[in-house]
Design a protein around this motif. Structure first.
Motif, PDB file in Angstrom:
ATOM      1  N   ALA A  20      55.141  62.050  55.517  1.00  0.00           N
ATOM      2  CA  ALA A  20      54.022  62.789  54.931  1.00  0.00           C
ATOM      3  C   ALA A  20      54.307  64.293  54.937  1.00  0.00           C
ATOM      4  O   ALA A  20      54.001  65.003  53.973  1.00  0.00           O
ATOM      5  CB  ALA A  20      52.751  62.498  55.715  1.00  0.00           C
ATOM      6  N   LEU A  21      54.932  64.729  56.019  1.00  0.00           N
ATOM      7  CA  LEU A  21      55.221  66.146  56.179  1.00  0.00           C
ATOM      8  C   LEU A  21      56.154  66.647  55.071  1.00  0.00           C
ATOM      9  O   LEU A  21      55.941  67.720  54.499  1.00  0.00           O
ATOM     10  CB  LEU A  21      55.871  66.357  57.552  1.00  0.00           C
ATOM     11  CG  LEU A  21      55.517  67.652  58.275  1.00  0.00           C
ATOM     12  CD1 LEU A  21      54.023  67.839  58.377  1.00  0.00           C
ATOM     13  CD2 LEU A  21      56.146  67.677  59.656  1.00  0.00           C
ATOM     14  N   LEU A  22      57.159  65.828  54.754  1.00  0.00           N
ATOM     15  CA  LEU A  22      58.121  66.193  53.709  1.00  0.00           C
ATOM     16  C   LEU A  22      57.411  66.446  52.389  1.00  0.00           C
ATOM     17  O   LEU A  22      57.654  67.457  51.713  1.00  0.00           O
ATOM     18  CB  LEU A  22      59.130  65.055  53.523  1.00  0.00           C
ATOM     19  CG  LEU A  22      60.432  65.184  54.318  1.00  0.00           C
ATOM     20  CD1 LEU A  22      61.334  63.987  54.046  1.00  0.00           C
ATOM     21  CD2 LEU A  22      61.145  66.475  53.940  1.00  0.00           C
ATOM     22  N   ILE A  23      56.522  65.513  52.041  1.00  0.00           N
ATOM     23  CA  ILE A  23      55.813  65.634  50.761  1.00  0.00           C
ATOM     24  C   ILE A  23      54.901  66.858  50.783  1.00  0.00           C
ATOM     25  O   ILE A  23      54.872  67.648  49.836  1.00  0.00           O
ATOM     26  CB  ILE A  23      55.002  64.346  50.491  1.00  0.00           C
ATOM     27  CG1 ILE A  23      55.984  63.186  50.287  1.00  0.00           C
ATOM     28  CG2 ILE A  23      54.104  64.520  49.278  1.00  0.00           C
ATOM     29  CD1 ILE A  23      55.345  61.832  50.252  1.00  0.00           C
ATOM     30  N   LEU A  24      54.178  67.025  51.898  1.00  0.00           N
ATOM     31  CA  LEU A  24      53.256  68.157  52.004  1.00  0.00           C
ATOM     32  C   LEU A  24      53.997  69.483  51.926  1.00  0.00           C
ATOM     33  O   LEU A  24      53.574  70.414  51.238  1.00  0.00           O
ATOM     34  CB  LEU A  24      52.468  68.081  53.317  1.00  0.00           C
ATOM     35  CG  LEU A  24      51.301  67.102  53.325  1.00  0.00           C
ATOM     36  CD1 LEU A  24      50.713  66.981  54.719  1.00  0.00           C
ATOM     37  CD2 LEU A  24      50.221  67.558  52.354  1.00  0.00           C
ATOM     38  N   VAL A  25      55.103  69.570  52.642  1.00  0.00           N
ATOM     39  CA  VAL A  25      55.852  70.826  52.651  1.00  0.00           C
ATOM     40  C   VAL A  25      56.396  71.127  51.259  1.00  0.00           C
ATOM     41  O   VAL A  25      56.271  72.241  50.743  1.00  0.00           O
ATOM     42  CB  VAL A  25      56.995  70.766  53.696  1.00  0.00           C
ATOM     43  CG1 VAL A  25      57.958  71.930  53.499  1.00  0.00           C
ATOM     44  CG2 VAL A  25      56.420  70.788  55.100  1.00  0.00           C
ATOM     45  N   THR A  26      56.971  70.103  50.601  1.00  0.00           N
ATOM     46  CA  THR A  26      57.579  70.314  49.289  1.00  0.00           C
ATOM     47  C   THR A  26      56.545  70.727  48.250  1.00  0.00           C
ATOM     48  O   THR A  26      56.767  71.657  47.482  1.00  0.00           O
ATOM     49  CB  THR A  26      58.274  69.025  48.805  1.00  0.00           C
ATOM     50  OG1 THR A  26      59.008  68.499  49.887  1.00  0.00           O
ATOM     51  CG2 THR A  26      59.186  69.311  47.637  1.00  0.00           C
ATOM     52  N   PHE A  27      55.392  70.017  48.244  1.00  0.00           N
ATOM     53  CA  PHE A  27      54.461  70.230  47.142  1.00  0.00           C
ATOM     54  C   PHE A  27      53.269  71.105  47.487  1.00  0.00           C
ATOM     55  O   PHE A  27      52.505  71.482  46.607  1.00  0.00           O
ATOM     56  CB  PHE A  27      53.990  68.885  46.591  1.00  0.00           C
ATOM     57  CG  PHE A  27      55.103  68.100  45.964  1.00  0.00           C
ATOM     58  CD1 PHE A  27      55.631  68.473  44.734  1.00  0.00           C
ATOM     59  CD2 PHE A  27      55.665  67.022  46.630  1.00  0.00           C
ATOM     60  CE1 PHE A  27      56.678  67.768  44.173  1.00  0.00           C
ATOM     61  CE2 PHE A  27      56.705  66.314  46.067  1.00  0.00           C
ATOM     62  CZ  PHE A  27      57.226  66.686  44.837  1.00  0.00           C
ATOM     63  N   ASN A  28      53.047  71.391  48.772  1.00  0.00           N
ATOM     64  CA  ASN A  28      51.907  72.242  49.131  1.00  0.00           C
ATOM     65  C   ASN A  28      52.324  73.513  49.858  1.00  0.00           C
ATOM     66  O   ASN A  28      52.076  74.607  49.376  1.00  0.00           O
ATOM     67  CB  ASN A  28      50.911  71.471  50.016  1.00  0.00           C
ATOM     68  CG  ASN A  28      49.981  70.619  49.186  1.00  0.00           C
ATOM     69  OD1 ASN A  28      49.799  70.868  48.007  1.00  0.00           O
ATOM     70  ND2 ASN A  28      49.418  69.607  49.790  1.00  0.00           N
ATOM     71  N   ILE A  29      52.966  73.332  50.985  1.00  0.00           N
ATOM     72  CA  ILE A  29      53.266  74.489  51.836  1.00  0.00           C
ATOM     73  C   ILE A  29      54.239  75.444  51.124  1.00  0.00           C
ATOM     74  O   ILE A  29      53.990  76.648  51.027  1.00  0.00           O
ATOM     75  CB  ILE A  29      53.874  74.043  53.186  1.00  0.00           C
ATOM     76  CG1 ILE A  29      53.065  72.908  53.800  1.00  0.00           C
ATOM     77  CG2 ILE A  29      54.003  75.244  54.126  1.00  0.00           C
ATOM     78  CD1 ILE A  29      51.791  73.285  54.450  1.00  0.00           C
ATOM     79  N   TYR A  30      55.338  74.869  50.606  1.00  0.00           N
ATOM     80  CA  TYR A  30      56.325  75.724  49.950  1.00  0.00           C
ATOM     81  C   TYR A  30      55.724  76.498  48.778  1.00  0.00           C
ATOM     82  O   TYR A  30      55.868  77.723  48.706  1.00  0.00           O
ATOM     83  CB  TYR A  30      57.547  74.893  49.526  1.00  0.00           C
ATOM     84  CG  TYR A  30      58.536  75.660  48.690  1.00  0.00           C
ATOM     85  CD1 TYR A  30      59.359  76.638  49.282  1.00  0.00           C
ATOM     86  CD2 TYR A  30      58.645  75.462  47.321  1.00  0.00           C
ATOM     87  CE1 TYR A  30      60.248  77.367  48.527  1.00  0.00           C
ATOM     88  CE2 TYR A  30      59.527  76.182  46.555  1.00  0.00           C
ATOM     89  CZ  TYR A  30      60.336  77.136  47.156  1.00  0.00           C
ATOM     90  OH  TYR A  30      61.204  77.863  46.413  1.00  0.00           O
ATOM     91  N   PRO A  31      54.986  75.829  47.860  1.00  0.00           N
ATOM     92  CA  PRO A  31      54.396  76.598  46.752  1.00  0.00           C
ATOM     93  C   PRO A  31      53.420  77.677  47.229  1.00  0.00           C
ATOM     94  O   PRO A  31      53.357  78.755  46.640  1.00  0.00           O
ATOM     95  CB  PRO A  31      53.657  75.537  45.935  1.00  0.00           C
ATOM     96  CG  PRO A  31      54.322  74.270  46.278  1.00  0.00           C
ATOM     97  CD  PRO A  31      54.762  74.399  47.700  1.00  0.00           C
ATOM     98  N   ILE A  32      52.659  77.376  48.302  1.00  0.00           N
ATOM     99  CA  ILE A  32      51.703  78.374  48.785  1.00  0.00           C
ATOM    100  C   ILE A  32      52.447  79.622  49.270  1.00  0.00           C
ATOM    101  O   ILE A  32      52.126  80.752  48.877  1.00  0.00           O
ATOM    102  CB  ILE A  32      50.827  77.793  49.923  1.00  0.00           C
ATOM    103  CG1 ILE A  32      49.838  76.782  49.353  1.00  0.00           C
ATOM    104  CG2 ILE A  32      50.074  78.900  50.654  1.00  0.00           C
ATOM    105  CD1 ILE A  32      49.093  75.990  50.400  1.00  0.00           C
ATOM    106  N   VAL A  33      53.476  79.378  50.079  1.00  0.00           N
ATOM    107  CA  VAL A  33      54.249  80.506  50.598  1.00  0.00           C
ATOM    108  C   VAL A  33      54.930  81.244  49.453  1.00  0.00           C
ATOM    109  O   VAL A  33      54.918  82.474  49.358  1.00  0.00           O
ATOM    110  CB  VAL A  33      55.287  79.999  51.628  1.00  0.00           C
ATOM    111  CG1 VAL A  33      56.200  81.139  52.063  1.00  0.00           C
ATOM    112  CG2 VAL A  33      54.586  79.401  52.830  1.00  0.00           C
ATOM    113  N   LYS A  34      55.517  80.442  48.553  1.00  0.00           N
ATOM    114  CA  LYS A  34      56.264  81.034  47.444  1.00  0.00           C
ATOM    115  C   LYS A  34      55.354  81.886  46.560  1.00  0.00           C
ATOM    116  O   LYS A  34      55.716  82.994  46.167  1.00  0.00           O
ATOM    117  CB  LYS A  34      56.906  79.900  46.618  1.00  0.00           C
ATOM    118  CG  LYS A  34      57.826  80.377  45.514  1.00  0.00           C
ATOM    119  CD  LYS A  34      59.139  80.868  46.080  1.00  0.00           C
ATOM    120  CE  LYS A  34      60.019  81.441  44.964  1.00  0.00           C
ATOM    121  NZ  LYS A  34      61.232  82.054  45.526  1.00  0.00           N
TER     122      LYS A  34
END
Lengths: 297, 369
Positions: A20-34
């Motif tokens: 779950a973490l992988l998906i969240l990081v790829t599609f949520n966390i990374y875009p937010i930071v980016k």
């Protein structure tokens, strides 16, 4: 039983969390930071992904853009228009559905339907309801002697039309949550209040509302966040335009325009960031107010 | 204020929860509604409160007919089984709630709350929330809330059932004290005979929605009107022996071959009847003087009592015996009873035929509890 976390148990937990973490990081966390970082790109070559310059000029430009100011205003009007009415209406319906009536299961399904229906389908139906010549709403208003209104093409009425649609669309979810909250209130309190001489209104005010406050709190936070994020309804109701003369331009719609239509990535990210701050502040305020008025049992 | 019930009936779909009850609760009296679960005692209380409306019959508070009056307007106080204290309000505000509904000025209301809190001895807890109180304290708050508006009738729905044994004893004495101090008419629902018999002026025994017997507690124990009343009261429970007439005019105990003869049975013309013997009325005697005898199959000593169980053919009889007697499991034992202590019932109707002792010897209710 609580055990102290060890390296072994932490690693084991991480292993379970990983998918779950992988998906969240790829599609949520990374875009937010980016997007947060991107809001500071003032000179950006997106073909080669080269950042020539960073700075605050995106934010300055944003607040000098009359469209963005308009979008902020519209969004605030939308939130004020939708959230209170939606909460009051859905609470009232939930109380009716919670009372002993026949076919209550059927009614619950009917009220929940808008929530599970696609926004696009809902918007198409409503665009017919709002139709100035053949629409049901104008037909209905005609009974009361109201002249036909150009709901979707008159800038004055585009926002009310959007608010009506959004209230209706959001009702089902709120009703279900309120119903769950109402059913968790012990019947005994109402009996006790009756014996204590409380009228129906006082029972609502002194028993239902305070005991429902955690639910109310949850619903109002979710509703406000959702209302600030409004986009799909506008896109679908006005055929991919932010209403006549930008009358239904909201912040998210503004982000969409800048990002996908004008390729102003920096500006779009800055606008998204501003929205984040606004929603964040609202939630903090609600938490503070909530601490005073919400009674957890 | 007298409370009068006239042919009060409550039906839920097909079941009759309360079946034409007629009685009068006198002013200042503490009346217990006693019965097994599902006997209609709580429904009767709900009817008195106005939270339920009867399907037939009437309720009078004094001369006023209140049958159709809503609970809000009846001006009664009620203590619920799980107290139903408003969880979001402090103790002070909980007790003040009924006064707030009556629009009593705040200053005056607080003063009345303080008075009431002192009466139930919780005046040091007024700022707490219900969740921060123990069961007994919650109970006291609930009583204070019920009494603060000076109701004419106090209803208590199994108020002690959520408390542990020791606290229950304390609270039941407290309820009695408060009730007498205020001088209020009170109706108390319970399934616990000990509770009912210990604190009430009068016990109303119910079963299947029907009022079985209403008497002063001791009277009900000494002279049960029917088999149900006899079997429901008393711990350990009363023994029943069914007797059948034989050819030579003696009676034989059903399920055993023993015959039985008592002088008081001379009047008997019945072919069969049921005999009720309280365990504490039986005593051991030498074989030849015994009413009947059997083998001891079980023995237990709890505190000061020794309970034996005797096997007579197919039936067993319980008796409380002198702990000093050197009886052992497996022994043969004969029991006797004073003739006037025997209760006789008609096995068909369950009604009392005769027997029972009116004099007020201490009943053996709590002994074995």
């Amino acid at each position: 039983m609580m055990l102290k976390p060890t390296w072994k148990s932490t690693l084991k937990a991480l292993l379970y969390l990983l998918p779950a973490l992988l998906i969240l990081v790829t599609f949520n966390i990374y875009p937010i930071v980016k997007s947060f970082l991107m809001s500071f790109y003032t000179n950006y070559d997106f073909f080669k992904n080269i950042i020539n310059e960073r700075g605050f000029s995106n934010f300055i430009e944003l607040f000098q853009d009359p469209n963005f100011i308009q979008a902020l205003q519209n969004t605030v009007i939308f939130v004020i228009g939708v959230v209170p009415i939606s909460i009051i209406l859905s609470l009232a319906i939930a109380i009716l559905l919670n009372s002993k009536i026949k076919f209550s299961g059927l009614f619950r399904t009917i009220y929940f339907l808008p929530f599970v229906t696609s926004v696009v389908a809902v918007a198409i139906v409503w665009s017919w309801i709002f139709h100035s010549d053949y629409g049901l709403l104008n037909y209905f208003l005609g009974w009361f002697g109201v002249d036909p209104i150009d709901w979707l093409t008159d800038p004055t009425f585009a926002m009310p039309a959007l608010i009506i649609l959004s209230i209706w669309k959001g009702l089902g979810f709120n009703i279900i949550i309120f119903l769950a909250g109402l059913q968790s209130v012990n019947e005994q309190y109402y009996l006790a209040a009756k014996v204590d001489g409380a009228s129906a209104w006082h029972r609502f005010k002194s028993v239902t509302l305070p005991l429902l406050s955690p639910t109310m709190f949850f619903v109002s936070i979710i509703s406000i966040i959702n209302a600030f994020k409004v986009f799909d309804e506008i896109f679908a109701l006005f055929n991919g335009k932010p209403g006549p003369a930008n009358s239904a331009l909201t912040v998210v719609y503004y982000v969409y325009q800048k990002f996908y239509e004008e390729w102003e990535f920096g500006l779009a990210s800055a606008a998204a960031f501003v929205l984040f701050i606004i929603v964040f502040l609202f939630t903090i305020i609600q938490l503070i107010i909530g601490r005073k008025f919400v009674h957890y049992q | 204020m007298d409370v009068h019930l006239d042919q009060l009936t409550m039906q839920f779909n097909d079941t009759t929860a309360v079946d034409s009850i007629t009685t009068t609760i006198k002013d200042g009296e503490l009346v217990s509604l006693l019965g097994p679960s599902g006997c209609g005692k709580s429904t009767t209380l709900m009817l008195l409160s106005g939270l339920y409306k009867p399907t037939a019959g009437d309720i009078y508070f004094g001369d006023e007919k209140v049958t159709t009056m809503d609970a809000e307007k009846r001006g009664i106080g009620m203590v619920f089984q799980n107290y139903a204290l408003y969880p979001h309000l402090s103790v002070l505000k909980n007790i003040m709630f009924p006064l707030k509904m009556q629009k009593v000025p705040k200053k005056e209301a607080i003063q009345q709350v303080m008075e009431m809190a002192k009466l139930v001895q919780i005046d040091h807890l007024l700022d707490r929330k219900p969740a921060q109180l123990s069961g007994g304290q919650q109970q006291r708050v609930a009583i204070a809330r019920a009494l603060v508006k000076k109701p004419k009738l106090l209803l208590l729905d199994e108020p002690l059932s959520n408390l542990d044994a020791r606290l229950r004893l304390e609270m039941r004495e407290e309820i009695r004290r408060i009730q007498q101090e205020v001088g209020i008419t009170a109706v108390f629902v319970t399934h616990d005979q000990e509770e009912a018999l210990s604190i009430s002026d009068r016990v109303m025994l119910m079963n299947n929605g029907v009022l079985q017997q209403e008497n002063a507690p001791q009277q009900m124990y000494r002279k049960p009107e029917n088999i149900f009343a006899a079997s429901f009261l008393g711990n350990p429970p009363i023994n029943f022996l069914t007797l059948h007439k034989t050819e030579n005019n003696t009676y034989v105990i059903q399920g055993s071959s023993q015959t039985l003869e008592l002088p008081s049975m001379k009047w008997q013309t019945h072919e069969a009847f049921q005999m009720g013997l309280r365990p504490e009325d039986l005593y051991t005697v030498p074989e030849e003087e015994g009413l009947f005898s059997g083998e001891i199959i079980h023995m237990e000593t709890i505190g000061r009592d020794t309970l034996i169980r005797l096997q007579l053919g197919d039936v067993t009889v319980r008796a409380l015996v002198d702990p000093k007697s050197r009886l052992r499991v497996g022994d043969r034992c004969s029991l006797a009873i004073e003739p006037q202590e025997v209760h006789y019932f008609d096995p068909k109707t369950g009604e009392r035929l005769r027997g029972g002792n009116d004099n007020d010897a201490q009943a053996n209710l709590e002994k074995h509890a």
